[in-house]
Design a protein around this motif. Structure first.
Motif, PDB file in Angstrom:
ATOM      1  N   MET A   1       0.551  -0.935   0.000  1.00 16.58           N
ATOM      2  CA  MET A   1       0.000   0.000   0.000  1.00 16.58           C
ATOM      3  C   MET A   1       0.693   1.177   0.000  1.00 16.58           C
ATOM      4  O   MET A   1       0.644   0.774   1.287  1.00 16.58           O
ATOM      5  CB  MET A   1      -1.504  -0.286   0.929  1.00 16.58           C
ATOM      6  CG  MET A   1      -2.588  -0.285   1.966  1.00 16.58           C
ATOM      7  SD  MET A   1      -3.121  -0.733   2.837  1.00 16.58           S
ATOM      8  CE  MET A   1      -3.462  -0.826   3.586  1.00 16.58           C
ATOM      9  N   ASP A 101      -8.356  -0.356  -1.260  1.00 14.94           N
ATOM     10  CA  ASP A 101      -7.298  -0.769  -0.352  1.00 14.94           C
ATOM     11  C   ASP A 101      -7.574  -2.228  -0.012  1.00 14.94           C
ATOM     12  O   ASP A 101      -8.709  -2.607   0.269  1.00 14.94           O
ATOM     13  CB  ASP A 101      -7.332   0.092   0.915  1.00 14.94           C
ATOM     14  CG  ASP A 101      -6.150  -0.171   1.832  1.00 14.94           C
ATOM     15  OD1 ASP A 101      -6.006  -1.326   2.283  1.00 14.94           O
ATOM     16  OD2 ASP A 101      -5.385   0.759   2.125  1.00 14.94           O
ATOM     17  N   PRO A 102      -6.557  -3.101  -0.037  1.00 17.87           N
ATOM     18  CA  PRO A 102      -6.797  -4.530   0.179  1.00 17.87           C
ATOM     19  C   PRO A 102      -7.572  -4.872   1.447  1.00 17.87           C
ATOM     20  O   PRO A 102      -8.314  -5.862   1.461  1.00 17.87           O
ATOM     21  CB  PRO A 102      -5.377  -5.108   0.235  1.00 17.87           C
ATOM     22  CG  PRO A 102      -4.570  -4.200  -0.629  1.00 17.87           C
ATOM     23  CD  PRO A 102      -5.139  -2.831  -0.384  1.00 17.87           C
ATOM     24  N   VAL A 103      -7.445  -4.066   2.496  1.00 19.63           N
ATOM     25  CA  VAL A 103      -8.105  -4.424   3.748  1.00 19.63           C
ATOM     26  C   VAL A 103      -9.620  -4.292   3.677  1.00 19.63           C
ATOM     27  O   VAL A 103     -10.326  -4.769   4.574  1.00 19.63           O
ATOM     28  CB  VAL A 103      -7.581  -3.585   4.933  1.00 19.63           C
ATOM     29  CG1 VAL A 103      -6.138  -3.925   5.231  1.00 19.63           C
ATOM     30  CG2 VAL A 103      -7.742  -2.098   4.675  1.00 19.63           C
ATOM     31  N   PHE A 104     -10.143  -3.648   2.632  1.00 16.43           N
ATOM     32  CA  PHE A 104     -11.586  -3.475   2.541  1.00 16.43           C
ATOM     33  C   PHE A 104     -12.259  -4.470   1.599  1.00 16.43           C
ATOM     34  O   PHE A 104     -13.477  -4.489   1.477  1.00 16.43           O
ATOM     35  CB  PHE A 104     -11.915  -2.042   2.123  1.00 16.43           C
ATOM     36  CG  PHE A 104     -11.411  -1.019   3.108  1.00 16.43           C
ATOM     37  CD1 PHE A 104     -11.715  -1.126   4.452  1.00 16.43           C
ATOM     38  CD2 PHE A 104     -10.602   0.036   2.689  1.00 16.43           C
ATOM     39  CE1 PHE A 104     -11.226  -0.198   5.370  1.00 16.43           C
ATOM     40  CE2 PHE A 104     -10.123   0.965   3.602  1.00 16.43           C
ATOM     41  CZ  PHE A 104     -10.437   0.847   4.945  1.00 16.43           C
ATOM     42  N   ILE A 325       2.038  -5.089   3.811  1.00 19.92           N
ATOM     43  CA  ILE A 325       1.538  -5.313   2.459  1.00 19.92           C
ATOM     44  C   ILE A 325       0.379  -4.359   2.212  1.00 19.92           C
ATOM     45  O   ILE A 325      -0.553  -4.286   3.012  1.00 19.92           O
ATOM     46  CB  ILE A 325       1.068  -6.766   2.251  1.00 19.92           C
ATOM     47  CG1 ILE A 325       2.256  -7.725   2.387  1.00 19.92           C
ATOM     48  CG2 ILE A 325       0.409  -6.923   0.880  1.00 19.92           C
ATOM     49  CD1 ILE A 325       1.867  -9.178   2.289  1.00 19.92           C
ATOM     50  N   GLY A 326       0.465  -3.639   1.136  1.00 26.01           N
ATOM     51  CA  GLY A 326      -0.609  -2.730   0.753  1.00 26.01           C
ATOM     52  C   GLY A 326      -0.870  -2.856  -0.728  1.00 26.01           C
ATOM     53  O   GLY A 326      -0.706  -3.920  -1.317  1.00 26.01           O
ATOM     54  N   GLY A 327      -1.261  -1.773  -1.359  1.00 30.08           N
ATOM     55  CA  GLY A 327      -1.500  -1.790  -2.789  1.00 30.08           C
ATOM     56  C   GLY A 327      -2.906  -1.369  -3.143  1.00 30.08           C
ATOM     57  O   GLY A 327      -3.617  -0.733  -2.361  1.00 30.08           O
ATOM     58  N   ILE A 328      -3.324  -1.772  -4.327  1.00 28.77           N
ATOM     59  CA  ILE A 328      -4.670  -1.470  -4.809  1.00 28.77           C
ATOM     60  C   ILE A 328      -5.210  -2.685  -5.567  1.00 28.77           C
ATOM     61  O   ILE A 328      -4.523  -3.268  -6.401  1.00 28.77           O
ATOM     62  CB  ILE A 328      -4.675  -0.237  -5.738  1.00 28.77           C
ATOM     63  CG1 ILE A 328      -4.596   1.044  -4.917  1.00 28.77           C
ATOM     64  CG2 ILE A 328      -5.935  -0.191  -6.603  1.00 28.77           C
ATOM     65  CD1 ILE A 328      -5.813   1.314  -4.036  1.00 28.77           C
ATOM     66  N   ASP A 329      -6.440  -3.046  -5.249  1.00 23.72           N
ATOM     67  CA  ASP A 329      -7.174  -4.085  -5.960  1.00 23.72           C
ATOM     68  C   ASP A 329      -8.351  -3.441  -6.682  1.00 23.72           C
ATOM     69  O   ASP A 329      -8.938  -2.469  -6.189  1.00 23.72           O
ATOM     70  CB  ASP A 329      -7.689  -5.155  -4.993  1.00 23.72           C
ATOM     71  CG  ASP A 329      -6.565  -5.838  -4.231  1.00 23.72           C
ATOM     72  OD1 ASP A 329      -5.495  -6.049  -4.831  1.00 23.72           O
ATOM     73  OD2 ASP A 329      -6.758  -6.159  -3.040  1.00 23.72           O
TER      74      ASP A 329
END
Length: 445
Positions: A1, A101-104, A325-329
């Motif tokens: 992220m 955001d991956p956590v959502f 670990i983050g990023g974009i999905d």
């Protein structure tokens, strides 16, 4: 992220204003074209990182059957979630594509707000979780829920330890070997340096806490598939070790002046200060391109050559660290009026070439091994840095995958902020009790 107010990087205010204007112009042009041609327009809600690349792919992935219009979300991950959740809870049919955001992903999938990804793409993502597919396993893991796939990884972010080579050398640290948080804090404090972190009251502070806890062999919560009945573990020895490190930095000369409100952008200027030895800084992949772009207009070649990188610091000596670990999905809205078009568009905007472009133009690293290989072959990044990014994603530690993650994050922020008030003997235990009460509905955030 990279994040601005989340684990995805930092943009300057000037660039954000320019992006807003460009997106508005693009959206207006797309909507006008839609009205004139009768073609449907797919709305793609994006975070304000890599907007120039999103604009390019919104145009190139539009077809004779549909157009894609870019709509800009707020800066912070929490605000992005709020806006999208409100739309989807109202069954908004105009929310076709969204950057998540991956956590959502788990929360949205559990609520029935995302279309399932099926077919060969889902098979590739599922096999990648076990390390036998096209995607980095850490990225693939973020889009699965209840044994199904609900989004497509676009970029996979991680944090590494950025530092001044001269500072590490003065401190006698061998950066080819793992270093601990204790070593980094002491080295900075003893040699006129600082340590840059994200400790404001926002999502990235939870990222830091989670990485510290996992690096000590624990979790904030476990058994997350149990929903509200998940096991709260933050009060464990691992939680106490995380609190010890936060307190150590808070009480150290290495703490930066804005420690309690620090974010991904505030510590960037401390790497090459007018006075002092610079810093050790944990931050996302965008940092390299950020500093490289300043050479000749703020940084000298010699200063840039003094920038070093290493694996995220270990919480416990001898134990492997767990880089964030983050990023974009990319998710497709469950209520889209054009679900087939939206899924086709999602495949296009997450293509291998799109991932390569995001990495080379915006410093946002790919989610597939094939794209990573192309980025490495480009020569735009040092080969060892590319491998450090890739390894950190695959060996990193994700935040809890839970349909109630927003509650978990909010409860941790409420009890662990300000970082100057963290006490190992009480903060982990108090936050565990509070989080249990929040999940059980006994307390409100």
């Amino acid at each position: 992220m990279r994040s601005t107010n989340d684990p995805r990087g930092r943009r300057s205010r000037h660039r954000r204003r320019a992006a807003l204007a460009a997106v508005a112009a693009l959206a207006a042009g797309s909507l006008t074209a839609c009205g004139g041609s009768g073609k449907p327009t797919l709305n793609w809600y994006v975070n304000p990182d890599g907007v120039d690349t999103f604009q390019k792919y919104a145009k190139s992935c539009s077809t004779d059957q549909y157009d894609i219009a870019v709509q800009l979300l707020p800066n912070g991950a929490t605000d992005q979630r709020t806006q999208l959740a409100r739309r989807l809870a109202a069954e908004d049919s105009s929310t076709d594509l969204m950057n998540l955001d991956p956590v959502f992903v788990a929360e949205f999938a559990n609520a029935g707000w995302l279309q399932e990804v099926e077919g060969d793409l889902a098979d590739s993502i599922t096999s990648s979780v076990e390390g036998d597919g096209d995607y980095l396993s850490g990225a693939a893991e973020t889009v699965t829920w209840d044994d199904k796939v609900f989004a497509i990884p676009l970029w996979a972010n991680t944090q590494v330890l950025w530092y001044r080579k001269s500072l590490a050398q003065a401190a006698g640290l061998d950066m080819t070997q793992p270093v601990t948080w204790d070593q980094v804090i002491k080295a900075a404090a003893d040699h006129d340096g600082t340590v840059g972190v994200q400790a404001n009251k926002y999502e990235a502070y939870v990222v830091w806490i989670n990485a510290l806890v996992q690096g000590a062999g624990g979790d904030i919560v476990s058994d997350t598939e149990a929903g509200r009945d998940a096991k709260v573990d933050i009060g464990s020895d691992a939680g106490r070790k995380a609190a010890e490190i936060i307190k150590e930095l808070a009480d150290s000369k290495a703490a930066q002046p804005d420690f309690t409100v620090s974010n991904e952008g505030t510590s960037l200027g401390q790497m090459f200060p007018e006075s002092g030895a610079g810093e050790f800084m944990v931050n996302w992949t965008f940092v390299y391109k950020n500093y490289e772009g300043q050479v000749g207009s703020g940084l000298t070649d010699e200063q840039f050559a003094d920038l070093g990188w290493a694996r995220y610091p270990a919480t416990v000596e001898g134990e492997a660290s767990k880089p964030p670990i983050g990023g974009i999905d990319i998710g497709v809205g469950a209520y889209s009026e054009h679900p087939d078009f939206a899924m086709e568009a999602a495949r296009c905007i997450t293509s291998e070439q799109a991932q390569v472009d995001l990495a080379l133009d915006n410093g946002l690293m790919p989610s597939t091994n094939a794209a990573y290989d192309k980025v490495s072959a480009s020569g735009d990044y040092p080969a060892d840095l590319i491998e450090l990014f890739r390894t950190s994603v695959d060996e990193g530690g994700p935040r809890p995958k839970s349909a109630f993650y927003a509650m978990i994050s909010g409860a941790i922020q409420a009890r662990w902020h300000s970082p100057t008030s963290v006490e190992p003997g009480s903060t982990p235990k108090d936050s565990a009790t509070y989080l249990e009460d929040v999940l059980e509905g006994k307390s409100l955030l």
